[in-house]
Design a protein around this motif. Structure first.
Motif, PDB file in Angstrom:
ATOM      1  N   GLN A 198       0.829  -1.209   0.000  1.00 40.24           N
ATOM      2  CA  GLN A 198       0.000   0.000   0.000  1.00 40.24           C
ATOM      3  C   GLN A 198       0.866   1.263   0.000  1.00 40.24           C
ATOM      4  OE1 GLN A 198      -3.082   0.220   3.013  1.00 40.24           O
ATOM      5  NE2 GLN A 198      -3.305  -2.010   3.052  1.00 40.24           N
ATOM      6  N   ARG A 199       1.913   1.251   0.843  1.00 42.29           N
ATOM      7  CA  ARG A 199       2.764   2.430   0.933  1.00 42.29           C
ATOM      8  C   ARG A 199       3.524   2.678  -0.365  1.00 42.29           C
ATOM      9  NH1 ARG A 199       4.730   1.061   7.147  1.00 42.29           N
ATOM     10  NH2 ARG A 199       2.910   2.042   8.155  1.00 42.29           N
ATOM     11  N   ARG A 200       3.942   1.595  -1.033  1.00 41.80           N
ATOM     12  CA  ARG A 200       4.625   1.768  -2.318  1.00 41.80           C
ATOM     13  C   ARG A 200       3.679   2.407  -3.329  1.00 41.80           C
ATOM     14  NH1 ARG A 200       5.258  -0.453  -7.241  1.00 41.80           N
ATOM     15  NH2 ARG A 200       3.631  -2.017  -6.872  1.00 41.80           N
ATOM     16  N   LEU A 201       2.463   1.896  -3.404  1.00 41.99           N
ATOM     17  CA  LEU A 201       1.495   2.459  -4.344  1.00 41.99           C
ATOM     18  C   LEU A 201       1.041   3.863  -3.909  1.00 41.99           C
ATOM     19  CD1 LEU A 201      -0.668  -0.709  -5.120  1.00 41.99           C
ATOM     20  CD2 LEU A 201       1.151   0.305  -6.504  1.00 41.99           C
ATOM     21  N   GLY A 202       1.002   4.101  -2.596  1.00 39.00           N
ATOM     22  CA  GLY A 202       0.656   5.436  -2.117  1.00 39.00           C
ATOM     23  C   GLY A 202       1.679   6.476  -2.536  1.00 39.00           C
ATOM     24  N   GLU A 203       2.979   6.095  -2.528  1.00 34.99           N
ATOM     25  CA  GLU A 203       4.020   7.000  -3.001  1.00 34.99           C
ATOM     26  C   GLU A 203       3.840   7.293  -4.483  1.00 34.99           C
ATOM     27  OE1 GLU A 203       7.227   9.473  -3.374  1.00 34.99           O
ATOM     28  OE2 GLU A 203       6.197   8.773  -1.561  1.00 34.99           O
ATOM     29  N   LEU A 204       3.483   6.276  -5.261  1.00 33.76           N
ATOM     30  CA  LEU A 204       3.212   6.497  -6.687  1.00 33.76           C
ATOM     31  C   LEU A 204       2.005   7.421  -6.875  1.00 33.76           C
ATOM     32  CD1 LEU A 204       3.775   2.986  -8.340  1.00 33.76           C
ATOM     33  CD2 LEU A 204       5.122   5.069  -8.679  1.00 33.76           C
ATOM     34  N   HIS A 205       1.032   7.285  -6.007  1.00 31.78           N
ATOM     35  CA  HIS A 205      -0.145   8.152  -6.118  1.00 31.78           C
ATOM     36  C   HIS A 205       0.232   9.613  -5.908  1.00 31.78           C
ATOM     37  CE1 HIS A 205      -4.151   9.764  -5.695  1.00 31.78           C
ATOM     38  NE2 HIS A 205      -3.903  10.144  -4.450  1.00 31.78           N
ATOM     39  N   ARG A 206       1.106   9.905  -4.945  1.00 31.21           N
ATOM     40  CA  ARG A 206       1.544  11.285  -4.721  1.00 31.21           C
ATOM     41  C   ARG A 206       2.239  11.837  -5.959  1.00 31.21           C
ATOM     42  NH1 ARG A 206       2.616   9.241   0.501  1.00 31.21           N
ATOM     43  NH2 ARG A 206       4.838   8.935   0.085  1.00 31.21           N
ATOM     44  N   LYS A 207       3.048  11.007  -6.609  1.00 32.80           N
ATOM     45  CA  LYS A 207       3.711  11.438  -7.844  1.00 32.80           C
ATOM     46  C   LYS A 207       2.689  11.645  -8.959  1.00 32.80           C
ATOM     47  CE  LYS A 207       8.100   9.134  -6.788  1.00 32.80           C
ATOM     48  NZ  LYS A 207       9.068   8.101  -7.211  1.00 32.80           N
ATOM     49  N   LEU A 208       1.664  10.798  -8.988  1.00 31.93           N
ATOM     50  CA  LEU A 208       0.626  10.949 -10.012  1.00 31.93           C
ATOM     51  C   LEU A 208      -0.124  12.264  -9.839  1.00 31.93           C
ATOM     52  CD1 LEU A 208      -1.083   9.851 -12.334  1.00 31.93           C
ATOM     53  CD2 LEU A 208      -2.481   8.626 -10.639  1.00 31.93           C
ATOM     54  N   VAL A 209      -0.385  12.650  -8.596  1.00 36.32           N
ATOM     55  CA  VAL A 209      -1.070  13.916  -8.342  1.00 36.32           C
ATOM     56  C   VAL A 209      -0.224  15.075  -8.856  1.00 36.32           C
ATOM     57  CG1 VAL A 209      -1.870  15.484  -6.528  1.00 36.32           C
ATOM     58  CG2 VAL A 209      -2.423  13.042  -6.402  1.00 36.32           C
ATOM     59  N   ARG A 210       1.099  15.026  -8.608  1.00 35.02           N
ATOM     60  CA  ARG A 210       1.978  16.086  -9.121  1.00 35.02           C
ATOM     61  C   ARG A 210       1.969  16.108 -10.647  1.00 35.02           C
ATOM     62  NH1 ARG A 210       5.230  14.476  -4.594  1.00 35.02           N
ATOM     63  NH2 ARG A 210       6.451  13.043  -5.885  1.00 35.02           N
ATOM     64  N   PHE A 211       1.935  14.938 -11.281  1.00 33.12           N
ATOM     65  CA  PHE A 211       1.880  14.852 -12.743  1.00 33.12           C
ATOM     66  C   PHE A 211       0.582  15.477 -13.271  1.00 33.12           C
ATOM     67  CE2 PHE A 211       0.391  12.502 -16.487  1.00 33.12           C
ATOM     68  CZ  PHE A 211       1.413  12.782 -17.378  1.00 33.12           C
ATOM     69  N   GLU A 212      -0.538  15.191 -12.608  1.00 33.63           N
ATOM     70  CA  GLU A 212      -1.825  15.741 -13.052  1.00 33.63           C
ATOM     71  C   GLU A 212      -1.846  17.265 -12.934  1.00 33.63           C
ATOM     72  OE1 GLU A 212      -4.775  11.992 -11.900  1.00 33.63           O
ATOM     73  OE2 GLU A 212      -4.451  13.633 -10.484  1.00 33.63           O
TER      74      GLU A 212
END
Length: 667
Positions: free
Chosen positions: A624-638
């Protein structure tokens, strides 16, 4: 059954006012308490309850608000009269009696019956405890809210702007007499009294054809501005032309619009038509000429009129005569929604008494229609009044201000004599080579941010999808104790303030603002939020909470990483146990549109989302934490992608303007 024997009823909103809470809290009480009063009338959607039953239940459960309850209980009884004029007379007479500190049984208004007299006396008893001015304001606000479609008022913020403009037109000269020939409930004259009402120094004369409105204006002036010498008359201003003791220094007026039966035939030879007899369809030009007729030497006026007055062909000759006489100082276009009718951008006409030196003088035009804080309009809530005031006052002082122009008479007189500001203010300045260079630089920066934020995802590959991924609903997570789900509620309108960040205030986020529609933030005083949170009336976010929008329109989920905020209606707070769930991973799962469609009540943008039916992938905490870190990067990308779109649109506008002006060329 006599009138006095009939039970007094109220709705849930009235009960909320008695208790000093929001309507959502009362709805919760109705569901939670088995002894909640039963409806005595109304419908399932809008039930009515007995006031006596409600008061008894609130006292039994210790929920009645004694500080405001007396006035709210009194208003409920006044509202039960059922007639707008009867209710208004009670409120006005109560205000007058409060101001006079009168006691006894007598009422000045002979139209009051026994029931109304009893209500006035009850208001006097409450005023001795709480103060008359506060109580009168409560009753007047309730009366206006109950008859919002029948009573047209000048919004107080607009009234203050009109007063400021009149003061600027006076250029420091003393103001001793202010007149409003169509006063309504008196917002304009109260604003003028606040501005110029030194003890013994100001005389206010107001007129209105509606006796109840005139009486309310009289009560407001006597109660709120006792140092002002005021006269409020009930008369038809155009037909009766009530005489004034002295000429006016300032006239502020919001006359009735689009009237046909204003006295066109019987006033055909009236002395006031110095600039031509107004056609039947031009009642506003009749009002303007009446205003000019009551101005004294050096007098000024600010009149609110519909925009069609500036351009209708029937009024062309009168407009031309007004311009030649030099009595039109300026015309200001207001944003849509400044005052009723809210769907039209109204105009302010700035007038002055005729003077030989102003014959044929130029006219100032100010287009303030763009002074908005939101694109959604709506009863003045989204108007930047400071910008309207600042632009107009700066233009009157001779400063070079955008969207303003001073136009000579020769350019105004013609086949149309159109005084619409948008026709005369200069177009926006054309873009230059510097603007184009800045646009390209901004786009390059945005593209670089987008490329950098997307680099982490370019290296990722797509794993094969499992046939049936294991997932769990929020309802199941709530039952297991992994999350605590709380739903936001509507905040009372009187507690809200709008504007940039305010000191010692907490921001209120709503389903509309979360959808990123333009508009200034809403705020509630921090001390008030603390009290409301203790009573369970508001939901406050904390760092790491997941917020979910519970409507199909604007559906989203995100993690709160800033200061606490109050959640409005249709927003939900998910507080996680971080030993079991990663909040960023949870937000990533919840915000998927397919998830919302499965949890929606029906397929429309207005449908509600049952957030407890939203599903989350079941994974170990480390994953979950690994995917959560990717989610934070995805928000910055958006966000970087949105910035590219915004900057690209601005650059496109610059290029389009240069292209239309024939300024683009090959090197």
């Amino acid at each position: 059954m006599t009138e006095s024997d009939e039970p007094v009823t109220l709705m849930l909103a009235g009960m909320a006012r008695l208790a000093g809470v929001g309507r959502a809290a009362v709805s919760n009480w109705r569901r939670r308490y088995a002894d909640f009063p039963a409806p005595v009338g109304g419908t399932d959607a809008s039930p009515l309850f007995s006031l006596d039953d409600v008061e008894e239940w609130l006292r039994l459960h210790g929920k009645i608000d004694e500080s405001a309850g007396g006035w709210e209980r009194l208003w409920t009884r006044i509202e039960d009269l059922g007639d707008k004029d009867r209710m208004g007379r009670v409120v006005a007479e109560a205000g007058l009696r409060m101001a006079a500190a009168a006691t006894g049984d007598g009422c000045a208004d002979v139209l009051l019956g026994d029931v109304e007299r009893d209500l006035v006396n009850e208001a006097l008893r409450l005023a001795q405890r709480d103060g008359g001015r506060t109580g009168f304001r409560v009753l007047l606000d309730r009366w206006l809210s109950a008859h919002v479609r029948q009573v047209t008022t000048t919004p107080p913020l607009l009234a203050d702007v009109m007063t400021d403009l009149a003061a600027e037109l006076r250029d420091g000269a003393e103001v001793r007499h202010v007149v409003d020939p169509a006063c309504g409930i008196g917002n304009l004259i109260v604003s003028a009294a606040n501005r110029w009402g030194a003890p013994g120094g100001l005389v206010v004369t107001a007129v209105d054809s509606d006796p109840v409105s005139a009486q309310l204006s009289r009560a407001r002036l006597v109660l709120e501005q006792s140092t002002v010498q005021s006269t409020v008359l009930t008369a038809d201003t155009l037909r009766d032309d009530p005489p004034l003791a002295t000429r006016a220094d300032v006239v502020l007026c919001n006359p009735p619009a689009n009237e046909r039966d204003w006295g066109h035939a019987e006033l055909a030879t009236d002395r006031r038509w110095q600039h031509g007899q107004p056609p039947r369809t031009e009642s506003e030009l009749a009002w303007i000429q009446h205003v000019l007729s009551v101005l004294g030497e050096g007098g000024v006026a600010v009149v609110l009129v519909p925009p069609a007055v500036a351009s209708r062909r029937a009024g062309r000759r009168i407009r031309a005569a007004l311009l030649r006489a030099g009595v039109v100082r300026g015309v200001i276009a207001l944003p849509t929604g400044a005052a009723p009718p809210y769907g039209v951008g109204l105009h302010l006409w700035l007038l002055c008494s005729p003077e030989p030196r102003r014959v044929g003088a130029p006219v100032l035009f100010v287009d303030a229609a763009d002074c908005r804080t939101t694109s959604s309009g709506g009863r003045g809530a989204g108007i930047d009044w400071d910008s309207v005031r600042g632009r107009a006052l700066s233009a009157l002082r001779g400063a070079a201000v955008e969207r303003t122009a001073v136009v000579p008479l020769v350019d105004l007189i013609g086949d149309e004599t159109n005084l619409t500001p948008a026709r005369h203010v200069p177009a926006e300045a054309a873009a230059t080579a510097v603007d184009l260079g800045r646009g390209w630089a901004s786009l390059d920066r945005a593209l670089l941010d987008l490329r950098d934020s997307g680099a982490a995802f370019r290296r990722l590959s797509v794993a094969a999808a499992s046939e049936e991924p294991l997932n769990v609903s929020l309802a199941e997570l709530e039952q297991s104790g992994a999350i605590v789900l709380s739903s936001g509620a509507a905040v009372q309108v009187e507690l809200l303030r709008r504007g940039p960040e305010l000191e010692r205030a907490v921001e209120v986020v709503t389903a509309v603002t979360s959808a990123e529609l333009p508009g200034e933030p809403l705020w509630v005083d921090a001390a008030t939020v603390q009290e409301l949170e203790r009573s369970g009336e508001v939901v406050l976010t904390g760092f790491g909470d997941v917020v979910v929008v519970g409507t199909a329109f604007g559906f989203d989920a995100w993690v709160e990483t800033g200061t606490p905020r109050v959640l409005g209606q249709h927003l939900h707070r998910v507080r996680v146990d971080d030993a079991l769930l990663d909040p960023f991973f949870l937000a990533a799962c919840l915000r998927v549109r397919a998830n919302a469609r499965r949890a929606g009540t029906h397929a429309s943008t207005a449908s509600r989302i049952d957030v407890r039916r939203l599903r989350v992938l079941r994974l170990p905490l480390e994953e979950q934490r690994r995917l959560g870190e990717l989610h934070r990067k995805l928000v910055r990308f958006e966000r970087a992608a949105e910035e590219v779109g915004l900057v690209g649109g601005q650059l496109g506008g610059i290029l389009a303007g240069l292209l239309a002006g024939g300024q683009l060329q090959r090197p």
